[in-house]
Design a protein around this motif. Sequence first.
Motif: not given
Length: 270
Positions: A77-78, A81, A86, A206-208, A228-230, A233, A235
Amino acid sequence: MARVTTTNRRAALRAGAGLVAGGALAAGCGTGPTTNAAAKSTSTKSATATGSAVKPSPTTHPAPAPRAYPGQPAQITHGPRTRPRVALTFHGQGDPALAHTLLGTAERHGAHLTVLAVGTWLDEHPDIARRILDGGHDLGNHTQRHISVNDLAEADARKEITDCADRLRRLTGSIGTWFRPSRAPTASALVTGLARQVGYPHVLSYDVDSLDYTRPGAAAVTRKVLSEVREGSVVSLHFGYEDTVAALPDLLTELDRRKLRAVTTTELLS
């Protein structure tokens, strides 16, 4: 009655050839990207119907194949971090003119995308696979017909995955670097296992979610993603929507201002 000689027979043949060539040139003239895309689509469909479709040859070297990422789950999903990167991932379907515009916009900003292509879309626009890879983007599998793959029986779900993988292999020499299920953010346990059997060690989620397919307007798409993006992420976006085309320049500009680099999913995880 006029006698037909070798000389006037040749002259008649040359005149007929000229008429055919002239007609072909007129038929091939387009007025813009949409017209040209429609002409290519019609030509491809007609050729397919007669069994003589021109199949683009794979690249001089095979496109990248799927790979396993140790430490990553079966459904990703991502990415990490801890790095300012991204991945902007696109469901590949819809008007190819919009796809070309999105790819060009990304490239002008120094960004690279991940495109999960639908098999029927590749059938209609086979040149788009080469265009995606030539731009330095990731290309993957989003099932053959973009139906709810999680709800299918095992044999039907496998066919959805393998049919699209076969299209990708024929066009690029590879089944693509990623698999994403259609009509669902994540794959069922069955579909995850089938994807692995076909050759995809991971399912890409995905997480976004940009929600661009709801057509909320370009500003809303941009706001949703940026809120929401970090770091790390992934997208979810779509080809085929004008809102996405309009949103991408501002989205990339703001990501750059935040020092978040838009890269392929492969680069995100490498």
